[in-house]
Design an enzyme around this catalytic site. Structure first.
Site, PDB file in Angstrom:
ATOM      1  N   GLY A  45       0.843  -1.198   0.000  1.00 47.51           N
ATOM      2  CA  GLY A  45       0.000   0.000   0.000  1.00 47.51           C
ATOM      3  C   GLY A  45       0.875   1.242   0.000  1.00 47.51           C
ATOM      4  CD  GLN A  50       3.335   5.815   2.707  1.00 48.38           C
ATOM      5  OE1 GLN A  50       2.388   5.244   2.204  1.00 48.38           O
ATOM      6  NE2 GLN A  50       4.314   5.158   3.315  1.00 48.38           N
ATOM      7  CB  CYS A  87       5.304   2.423   7.737  1.00 48.18           C
ATOM      8  SG  CYS A  87       4.912   3.974   6.916  1.00 48.18           S
ATOM      9  CG  LEU A  88       6.490   1.076   1.568  1.00 49.35           C
ATOM     10  CD1 LEU A  88       5.880   1.375   0.201  1.00 49.35           C
ATOM     11  CD2 LEU A  88       7.616   0.051   1.437  1.00 49.35           C
ATOM     12  CG  HIS A 129      -0.336   1.749   7.643  1.00 48.80           C
ATOM     13  ND1 HIS A 129       0.568   1.489   8.650  1.00 48.80           N
ATOM     14  CD2 HIS A 129       0.341   2.457   6.711  1.00 48.80           C
ATOM     15  CE1 HIS A 129       1.738   2.026   8.329  1.00 48.80           C
ATOM     16  NE2 HIS A 129       1.636   2.615   7.149  1.00 48.80           N
ATOM     17  CD  GLU A 130      -1.293   2.692   2.969  1.00 45.61           C
ATOM     18  OE1 GLU A 130      -0.801   3.830   2.860  1.00 45.61           O
ATOM     19  OE2 GLU A 130      -0.588   1.685   3.138  1.00 45.61           O
ATOM     20  CG  HIS A 133       0.517   7.090   5.558  1.00 49.78           C
ATOM     21  ND1 HIS A 133       1.650   7.625   6.116  1.00 49.78           N
ATOM     22  CD2 HIS A 133       0.764   5.767   5.414  1.00 49.78           C
ATOM     23  CE1 HIS A 133       2.545   6.662   6.313  1.00 49.78           C
ATOM     24  NE2 HIS A 133       2.037   5.519   5.896  1.00 49.78           N
TER      25      HIS A 133
HETATM   26 ZN    ZN Z   1       2.904   3.734   6.014  1.00 48.65          ZN
END
Ligand code: ZN
Length: 183
Positions: A45, A50, A87-88, A129-130, A133
């Site tokens: 995702g 991000q 998380c990226l 999670h998204e 963000h």
């Molecule tokens: Zn993340």
């Protein structure tokens, strides 16, 4: 187009994203770029902030096909589920967290149609999670105080060892991911 994944410390990750008012070619190209970046990372995702874009949009693919959600909102959620979330934007760190197990989201798809999506377990976790963000919330804010202390120290250690090893910050390739457990 020169997008890159923003990591912890970048102020854009703390900003509130704005609702998208029209879906045009530019937005479609943005989602294409987001999929490329997500698959390359690799991740399941990716939310627009991000990559530095303050828009309410995320892309995802947990193996059941690629999709986009625009202006998503939570309609309802239920249950509890423990999962090691990553998380990226905080590479190398996984944190065991409890969140609702099931969620119902409403949003708009890339064709501009209203959709509602029911999700369970992994997909539900990804959505939550998204969504965070899009509201400028990172995993650190969802942790217990003890986990946060441990995670921040570990993340500092991970990024410092990467910087000193190569002189520049790189993705944590080959590094053992660190898991912060719930106590
Ligand atoms: Zn993340």
């Amino acid at each position: 187009m020169g997008y890159e994944i923003r990591t912890y410390g970048d102020p854009v990750l703390k900003s509130q994203s704005l609702a998208i008012e029209n879906i045009d070619d530019k937005l479609v190209r943005l989602t294409d770029a987001m999929f490329d970046i997500m698959y390359e990372a690799p991740g399941i995702g990716l939310a627009a902030p991000q990559i530095g874009v303050q828009k309410q949009l995320f892309v995802y693919d947990i193996g059941d096909g690629a999709d986009v959600l625009i202006n998503p909102v939570v309609v309802e959620s239920s249950g509890e589920w423990v999962y090691e979330e990553g998380c990226l934007s905080i590479p190398g760190l996984y944190v065991e967290m409890v969140r609702p197990k099931e969620i119902l989201l409403k949003g708009i798809n890339i064709d501009g149609e209203e959709v509602s999506v029911e999700a369970d377990e992994l997909l539900s976790r990804l959505f939550q999670h998204e969504l965070d963000h899009l509201n400028g919330v990172l995993m650190f804010e969802r942790m217990t105080p003890d986990q946060r202390t441990e995670a921040l120290a570990e993340y500092r250690r991970l990024t410092e060892s990467l910087e000193s090893a190569s002189g520049v910050r790189e993705k944590s390739k080959g590094q053992e991911p660190k898991v912060i457990k719930l106590k």
